[in-house]
Design a protein around this motif. Structure first.
Motif, PDB file in Angstrom:
ATOM      1  N   PRO A 183      62.931  28.897  74.249  1.00 23.84           N
ATOM      2  CA  PRO A 183      63.472  27.635  74.389  1.00 23.84           C
ATOM      3  C   PRO A 183      63.627  27.309  72.925  1.00 23.84           C
ATOM      4  O   PRO A 183      62.768  27.459  72.172  1.00 23.84           O
ATOM      5  N   ILE A 184      64.792  26.507  72.933  1.00 25.42           N
ATOM      6  CA  ILE A 184      65.053  25.502  71.517  1.00 25.42           C
ATOM      7  C   ILE A 184      64.214  24.608  71.438  1.00 25.42           C
ATOM      8  O   ILE A 184      63.749  23.761  72.448  1.00 25.42           O
ATOM      9  N   ALA A 185      63.549  24.456  70.186  1.00 22.27           N
ATOM     10  CA  ALA A 185      62.560  23.299  70.088  1.00 22.27           C
ATOM     11  C   ALA A 185      63.250  21.890  69.516  1.00 22.27           C
ATOM     12  O   ALA A 185      64.333  22.258  68.720  1.00 22.27           O
ATOM     13  N   GLY A 186      62.412  21.230  69.455  1.00 21.23           N
ATOM     14  CA  GLY A 186      63.124  19.810  69.012  1.00 21.23           C
ATOM     15  C   GLY A 186      63.038  20.004  67.606  1.00 21.23           C
ATOM     16  O   GLY A 186      62.361  20.795  66.944  1.00 21.23           O
ATOM     17  N   ASP A 189      61.644  18.154  65.137  1.00 18.57           N
ATOM     18  CA  ASP A 189      60.527  17.717  64.399  1.00 18.57           C
ATOM     19  C   ASP A 189      59.394  18.374  65.321  1.00 18.57           C
ATOM     20  O   ASP A 189      57.951  17.903  64.968  1.00 18.57           O
ATOM     21  N   GLU A 190      59.481  19.145  66.031  1.00 18.55           N
ATOM     22  CA  GLU A 190      58.537  19.581  67.074  1.00 18.55           C
ATOM     23  C   GLU A 190      57.401  20.596  66.496  1.00 18.55           C
ATOM     24  O   GLU A 190      57.663  21.441  65.676  1.00 18.55           O
ATOM     25  N   THR A 191      56.307  20.081  66.572  1.00 17.95           N
ATOM     26  CA  THR A 191      55.019  20.677  66.025  1.00 17.95           C
ATOM     27  C   THR A 191      54.710  22.061  66.296  1.00 17.95           C
ATOM     28  O   THR A 191      55.011  22.298  67.498  1.00 17.95           O
ATOM     29  N   GLY A 192      54.646  22.975  65.447  1.00 20.49           N
ATOM     30  CA  GLY A 192      54.478  24.566  65.919  1.00 20.49           C
ATOM     31  C   GLY A 192      55.700  25.146  66.192  1.00 20.49           C
ATOM     32  O   GLY A 192      55.619  26.418  66.545  1.00 20.49           O
ATOM     33  N   ALA A 193      56.940  24.662  65.961  1.00 21.18           N
ATOM     34  CA  ALA A 193      57.911  25.189  66.269  1.00 21.18           C
ATOM     35  C   ALA A 193      58.254  26.555  65.366  1.00 21.18           C
ATOM     36  O   ALA A 193      57.868  26.465  64.124  1.00 21.18           O
ATOM     37  N   LEU A 194      58.981  27.224  65.881  1.00 20.33           N
ATOM     38  CA  LEU A 194      59.401  28.791  65.099  1.00 20.33           C
ATOM     39  C   LEU A 194      60.668  28.557  64.338  1.00 20.33           C
ATOM     40  O   LEU A 194      61.408  28.119  64.862  1.00 20.33           O
ATOM     41  N   ARG A 195      60.575  29.130  62.866  1.00 16.65           N
ATOM     42  CA  ARG A 195      61.784  28.735  62.095  1.00 16.65           C
ATOM     43  C   ARG A 195      61.903  29.801  61.085  1.00 16.65           C
ATOM     44  O   ARG A 195      60.960  30.547  61.110  1.00 16.65           O
ATOM     45  N   PRO A 250      69.258  26.447  60.977  1.00 17.18           N
ATOM     46  CA  PRO A 250      68.570  25.032  61.282  1.00 17.18           C
ATOM     47  C   PRO A 250      68.144  25.128  62.812  1.00 17.18           C
ATOM     48  O   PRO A 250      67.405  24.159  63.270  1.00 17.18           O
ATOM     49  N   ILE A 251      68.294  26.136  63.769  1.00 16.30           N
ATOM     50  CA  ILE A 251      67.842  26.238  64.829  1.00 16.30           C
ATOM     51  C   ILE A 251      66.269  26.549  64.874  1.00 16.30           C
ATOM     52  O   ILE A 251      65.882  27.310  64.289  1.00 16.30           O
ATOM     53  N   THR A 252      65.460  25.832  65.681  1.00 12.89           N
ATOM     54  CA  THR A 252      64.012  26.249  65.628  1.00 12.89           C
ATOM     55  C   THR A 252      63.836  26.785  67.144  1.00 12.89           C
ATOM     56  O   THR A 252      64.441  26.170  68.135  1.00 12.89           O
ATOM     57  N   ALA A 253      62.587  27.235  67.614  1.00 11.88           N
ATOM     58  CA  ALA A 253      62.328  27.826  68.718  1.00 11.88           C
ATOM     59  C   ALA A 253      60.784  27.515  69.089  1.00 11.88           C
ATOM     60  O   ALA A 253      59.908  27.283  68.328  1.00 11.88           O
ATOM     61  N   ARG A 254      60.517  27.302  70.436  1.00  5.63           N
ATOM     62  CA  ARG A 254      59.525  26.889  70.952  1.00  5.63           C
ATOM     63  C   ARG A 254      58.631  28.087  71.116  1.00  5.63           C
ATOM     64  O   ARG A 254      59.070  29.162  71.521  1.00  5.63           O
ATOM     65  N   TYR A 263      81.344  26.846  75.660  1.00  8.19           N
ATOM     66  CA  TYR A 263      79.998  27.568  75.787  1.00  8.19           C
ATOM     67  C   TYR A 263      79.222  26.388  75.667  1.00  8.19           C
ATOM     68  O   TYR A 263      79.327  25.201  74.984  1.00  8.19           O
ATOM     69  N   GLN A 264      78.011  26.702  76.515  1.00  9.88           N
ATOM     70  CA  GLN A 264      77.019  25.954  76.259  1.00  9.88           C
ATOM     71  C   GLN A 264      75.581  26.363  75.983  1.00  9.88           C
ATOM     72  O   GLN A 264      75.379  27.503  76.476  1.00  9.88           O
ATOM     73  N   THR A 265      75.089  25.837  74.911  1.00  6.70           N
ATOM     74  CA  THR A 265      73.842  26.746  74.666  1.00  6.70           C
ATOM     75  C   THR A 265      72.757  26.582  75.736  1.00  6.70           C
ATOM     76  O   THR A 265      72.327  25.584  76.150  1.00  6.70           O
ATOM     77  N   ARG A 266      72.175  27.979  75.714  1.00  7.85           N
ATOM     78  CA  ARG A 266      70.893  27.979  76.687  1.00  7.85           C
ATOM     79  C   ARG A 266      69.602  28.183  76.087  1.00  7.85           C
ATOM     80  O   ARG A 266      68.703  27.774  76.616  1.00  7.85           O
ATOM     81  N   ALA A 267      69.405  28.879  75.106  1.00 14.60           N
ATOM     82  CA  ALA A 267      68.197  29.018  74.402  1.00 14.60           C
ATOM     83  C   ALA A 267      68.402  29.544  72.856  1.00 14.60           C
ATOM     84  O   ALA A 267      69.470  29.760  72.597  1.00 14.60           O
ATOM     85  N   ALA A 268      67.357  29.811  72.220  1.00 18.64           N
ATOM     86  CA  ALA A 268      67.234  30.229  70.920  1.00 18.64           C
ATOM     87  C   ALA A 268      66.917  31.854  71.241  1.00 18.64           C
ATOM     88  O   ALA A 268      66.280  32.288  72.231  1.00 18.64           O
TER      89      ALA A 268
END
Length: 369
Positions: A146-149, A151-157, A162-166, A350-355
């Motif tokens: 899933p794409i993370a927010g 400023d989401e804590t613990g997000a993968l970068r 610029p996209i982060t992942a949960r 197109y619509q974003t579904r995930a990272a």
């Protein structure tokens, strides 16, 4: 090998009858793969049939495609194997023409009832051992999350995206086995509209498109574009380099996959020179009428700024829909830092579904000074 399970290679012959044990091992891997995709997305658009797996493994151009399976019990071979004996699999590409330091596109799956028994870890260890035996120093595989927010804590970068992942159970597994985030892509889906907009092409250019093999007079032009793509694509920290394409490689690659996959290709031609300066491809597995995947879209640097990328994709979509009337959705991935391509995809609907995370393992000898 343990008393609980064994990890064995699956090696179908290039010609002649495929042994029953090999067919069963491939069927078991395909069954697990289908379940993994269904759990992730609620569909099986990316799942391959056992026949398609075997075809890809035995019809190779520029890649070998090994399959390893974890099977129940202490076994030395696949004789007498049953589908339910297959507990997990690892399937990956071994480039044989370019990027000879890599094993790429690692796909790993474990039957739910066999998880937390060391099956996945044993398969990863076997892949790393194969890499070492072949002199390969990098192993890459892609995993959805899933794409993370922002400023989401613990997000993968990654370092560049610029996209982060949960974080997920899969990402924890990858980190525990020495893999690191090399890039994060955006995974998006287009629901094919009932009415498609016309492609508007800039003056001085024309568009052509076809379903099936590339006409011989366009192979060299397409090869030049695919070679350029290897230098132009945003890769973050993914350790891939240029692929050297020529007309023969285009023809051989298309012929090798023709029995299981069909492609729809659009090209942009510079009218003054007759040069192929842009191209875009869609792919459809022959056993899936409703779904396709977007392949490379590339425009030569000297011809950018004329909205050829958008025109190519629009034209290709119209040709694909006409030739594949049951087509309902198209899947695509683009680098998180590739804002230009995302704007094109967004304009198409197109619509974003995930990272989509590229996990990369580098042999320890390559990471020390």
């Amino acid at each position: 090998m343990t008393n609980d399970f064994s990890v064995l290679p699956v090696v179908p012959p290039d010609e002649g009858e495929v042994p029953d044990g090999v067919r069963t091992a491939v069927a078991g891997a395909a069954t697990i793969s289908r379940g993994v995709w269904l759990d992730l997305f609620g569909h099986v658009d990316f799942a391959r049939s056992p026949e398609a797996w075997l075809h890809r493994m035995t019809h190779r151009v520029s890649y070998d495609r090994p399959l390893l399976v974890a099977v129940a019990g202490a076994r030395a071979d696949l004789v007498g194997l049953k589908v339910d004996d297959v507990l997990g699999y690892a399937y990956y590409d071994v480039p044989t023409a370019d990027n000879l330091h890599t094993l790429d596109a690692l796909e790993l799956g474990v039957r739910p009832s066999a998880r937390r028994r060391g099956v996945g870890s044993a398969l990863v260890a076997a892949v790393k051992a194969d890499a070492a035996a072949r002199g390969r120093t990098h192993v890459m595989g892609w995993m959805d999350a899933p794409i993370a927010g922002t400023d989401e804590t613990g997000a993968l970068r990654s370092r560049t995206d610029p996209i982060t992942a949960r974080p997920t159970a899969g990402s924890a597994f990858a980190l525990a086995h020495g893999f690191a985030v090399a890039q994060i892509e955006r995974y998006s889906v287009l629901t094919v509209p009932a009415v498609l907009a016309d492609a508007e092409v800039a003056p001085g250019y024309r568009l052509e498109a076809w379903i099936g093999p590339t006409p011989p007079h366009h192979r060299a032009g397409l090869a030049s574009l695919w070679t350029a793509f290897g230098n132009d694509q945003p890769l973050g920290d993914v350790a891939l380099g240029e692929e050297a394409w020529d007309a023969d490689r285009i023809a051989a690659t298309e012929a090798a996959s023709a029995a299981v996959c069909e492609r729809c290709t659009a090209v942009a031609i510079h009218e003054a020179s007759g040069e192929v300066v842009g191209a875009s491809q869609l792919f459809r597995d022959l056993d899936k009428d409703e779904a396709a995947t977007q392949g490379v879209t590339q425009v030569l640097r000297t011809h950018r700024g004329h909205r050829l990328g958008l025109a190519l994709k629009r034209h290709n979509l119209r040709v694909a829909k006409a030739g594949w009337p049951a087509l309902e959705r198209i899947h695509t991935w683009n680098a998180g830092e590739n804002d230009h391509m995302w704007r094109i995809n967004e304009a198409l609907g197109y619509q974003t579904r995930a990272a989509e995370i590229c996990w990369q393992w580098i042999a320890p000898s390559e990471t020390t000074d």
